[in-house]
Design a protein around this motif. Structure first.
Motif, PDB file in Angstrom:
ATOM      1  N   GLU A 192      29.643  43.543  50.974  1.00  0.00           N
ATOM      2  CA  GLU A 192      29.881  44.747  51.765  1.00  0.00           C
ATOM      3  C   GLU A 192      30.779  45.729  51.002  1.00  0.00           C
ATOM      4  O   GLU A 192      30.554  46.946  51.021  1.00  0.00           O
ATOM      5  N   ASN A 193      31.776  45.210  50.290  1.00  0.00           N
ATOM      6  CA  ASN A 193      32.696  46.054  49.532  1.00  0.00           C
ATOM      7  C   ASN A 193      32.162  46.432  48.152  1.00  0.00           C
ATOM      8  O   ASN A 193      32.859  47.100  47.380  1.00  0.00           O
ATOM      9  N   LYS A 194      30.943  45.969  47.835  1.00  0.00           N
ATOM     10  CA  LYS A 194      30.316  46.224  46.533  1.00  0.00           C
ATOM     11  C   LYS A 194      31.264  45.821  45.396  1.00  0.00           C
ATOM     12  O   LYS A 194      31.559  46.597  44.486  1.00  0.00           O
ATOM     13  N   GLN A 195      31.665  44.576  45.463  1.00  0.00           N
ATOM     14  CA  GLN A 195      32.684  44.068  44.552  1.00  0.00           C
ATOM     15  C   GLN A 195      32.251  42.751  43.936  1.00  0.00           C
ATOM     16  O   GLN A 195      31.660  41.910  44.608  1.00  0.00           O
ATOM     17  N   ILE A 196      32.558  42.589  42.654  1.00  0.00           N
ATOM     18  CA  ILE A 196      32.258  41.350  41.938  1.00  0.00           C
ATOM     19  C   ILE A 196      33.564  40.593  41.761  1.00  0.00           C
ATOM     20  O   ILE A 196      34.483  41.065  41.091  1.00  0.00           O
ATOM     21  N   ARG A 197      33.646  39.414  42.362  1.00  0.00           N
ATOM     22  CA  ARG A 197      34.883  38.645  42.344  1.00  0.00           C
ATOM     23  C   ARG A 197      34.615  37.241  41.811  1.00  0.00           C
ATOM     24  O   ARG A 197      33.717  36.538  42.290  1.00  0.00           O
ATOM     25  N   MET A 198      35.391  36.827  40.830  1.00  0.00           N
ATOM     26  CA  MET A 198      35.272  35.482  40.288  1.00  0.00           C
ATOM     27  C   MET A 198      35.861  34.471  41.267  1.00  0.00           C
ATOM     28  O   MET A 198      36.891  34.720  41.892  1.00  0.00           O
TER      29      MET A 198
END
Length: 485
Positions: A192-198
């Motif tokens: 939803e936040n258009k975020q890539i998180r490891m």
């Protein structure tokens, strides 16, 4: 699709806020999401049901779930299960075991392959802890001297499997038994936040497998997402670890990065984060130097080549791996050829020597199979043959197996600013002309060349010395029509 995702995230948030559900996974029932069996590969569904019937848990995981929620058409359908690879292989007669680093099973349905893996534990975190984990079915792992995981076949449960995946949006599981989606690491919120998180500590995860840095960039280019701050922070510092990845593996990664329809955006990100230099060291050094000349602007040429590749893929056409590599290495070939010509080497031998040098340097970073390096050389060579259209040469070039690739390459050169005297337009016309029209086109080139060179000088007639026996021959020679000489 992202509008529907907001309701999923609200549902997930409410579940986490509930006293009865303080931890992951968040389970989204079928009524709360839009992913159905109609969106899935029928063969993947068959694999899931077959594993369930054999008494095993089985889920779809990763990209196919993520892409549907983002609004993209799912393409890769990967299955994960608590059955070992050997057990999966015994269930499917149309399967084969592959891999040493990660042991997998490929179940084949005609041209479609469904990849099946076993739940894994994150053995790289603590091998001692892994050895005491009673849920593990196998303990087969190894690391290099640089901390890179060389082999990881330590099996665990679904919670452990989720924790060892790379990014949160890849830890989404679809359960075909009740059609629910399981979110183990907050992937829905990050989508939803258009975020890539490891998942976990980014520095440690990159140490285990430096290719994860390339995957982060690939997803950023493909999805248009931003890298989360802690995920992005270590990349420049740790980019050098790519030097310890086998060149053959990096060859495949380059094709995924730049040959999947988002090459321009990905190219910019690779350079921004200092990764491109470990994939194409000569090309990056040339770009950094600012070298250019009248017939080539290296960066403009590469960007035009990537745009051509992106356009083809996005319109449903295919591209050849060797063509992409030919584009990325052509500026280096031009530079090296210039250096050899400055040493008084003729242009064609200089080109061949330059191609050898550039390819030899490149294979140390990304291995290029001979089946690709040969057509690359032919495309480059074609750039010096296409201007030579006189006599029968144009017809012979048209029949060359690498003509179309060489012609497309020529057009990219022109579109990037190289002035070639409308050579591309001439060949475009020539390809679709009748035979008579083609001959007229060749004559027009011959006439234009004659005008530039001026009238041809008549060579003096050679008289053969008479030796008595050959007097007739000498006479024939002296009276021969020399109008075409």
């Amino acid at each position: 699709m992202l509008t529907g995702l907001k309701s999923l995230v609200r549902k997930a948030t409410s579940l986490l806020a509930s006293p009865k559900a303080q931890t992951y996974p968040i389970i989204i029932p079928r009524s709360e999401h839009s992913l159905s069996r109609q969106n899935l590969s029928p063969n993947a569904v068959k694999v899931l049901y077959r594993l369930n019937s054999a008494g095993y848990d089985a889920f779809l995981v990763g990209g196919c779930v993520r892409d549907h929620l983002i609004g993209m058409e799912p393409k890769d359908f990967d299955v994960v299960t608590n059955a070992t690879p050997e057990e999966v292989h015994s269930i499917f007669s149309n399967s084969r075991l592959i891999g040493r680093r990660f042991k997998l099973v490929h179940v084949t349905f005609g041209r479609e392959i469904i990849e099946v893996s076993t739940f894994r534990a994150n053995s790289a975190q603590d091998e001692k802890a892994a050895s005491h984990n009673t849920s593990l079915k196998g303990k087969d792992s190894a690391r290099s001297a640089h901390g890179i995981v060389l082999r990881d076949n330590v099996y665990g449960n679904i919670e452990e499997d989720a924790e060892r995946r790379d990014f949160t949006f890849n830890a989404l599981y679809y359960n075909v038994q009740d059609f629910s989606i399981h979110d183990y690491c907050g992937g829905l919120k990050d989508i939803e936040n258009k975020q890539i998180r490891m998942i976990g500590d980014a520095r440690q995860r990159y140490q285990e497998d430096p290719v994860r840095m390339l995957r982060a960039i690939r997803f950023a280019g493909k999805l248009g997402f931003e890298l989360e701050a802690d995920t992005a922070a270590p990349i420049k510092e740790m980019a050098h670890l790519l030097d310890h990845i086998p060149p053959a593996r990096l060859f495949d990664e380059v094709l995924k990065l730049l040959g999947s329809g988002n090459g321009i955006a990905t190219f910019a990100l690779l350079r921004q984060y200092g990764l491109f230099r470990y994939l194409f060291p000569d090309t990056e050094a040339l770009l950094q130097s600012g070298w250019k000349r009248d017939d080539i602007d290296p960066e403009a040429f590469i960007l035009q080549g990537l745009k051509n590749t992106d356009d083809r893929i996005q319109s449903g056409k295919t591209t050849a791996p060797y063509f992409l590599y030919a584009i990325l290495l052509w500026p280096s070939v031009c530079l090296r050829q210039e250096e050899f010509q400055n040493q008084s080497m003729p242009s064609t031998p200089a080109l061949h020597q330059a191609a050898n040098m550039v390819l030899d340097n490149q294979v140390a970073s990304t291995a290029i199979p001979r089946r690709f390096s040969t057509p690359m050389r032919e495309i480059w060579d074609m750039q010096y043959r296409l201007p030579k259209r006189y006599g029968k040469r144009a017809f012979l070039l048209l029949e060359h197996p690498r003509f179309r690739a060489g012609f497309d390459f020529l057009l990219i050169r022109e579109l990037s600013g190289t002035k070639l005297d409308d050579l591309g337009a001439w060949w475009e016309t020539f390809q679709h002309a009748t035979e008579n029209e083609q001959r007229d086109l060749i004559k027009s080139i011959d006439n234009r060349t004659s005008e530039k060179e001026g009238p041809k000088k008549r060579r003096p007639r050679r008289r053969r010395k008479s030796n008595g026996k050959g007097s007739q021959t000498a006479q024939d020679t002296s009276t021969r029509d020399t109008s075409n000489e």
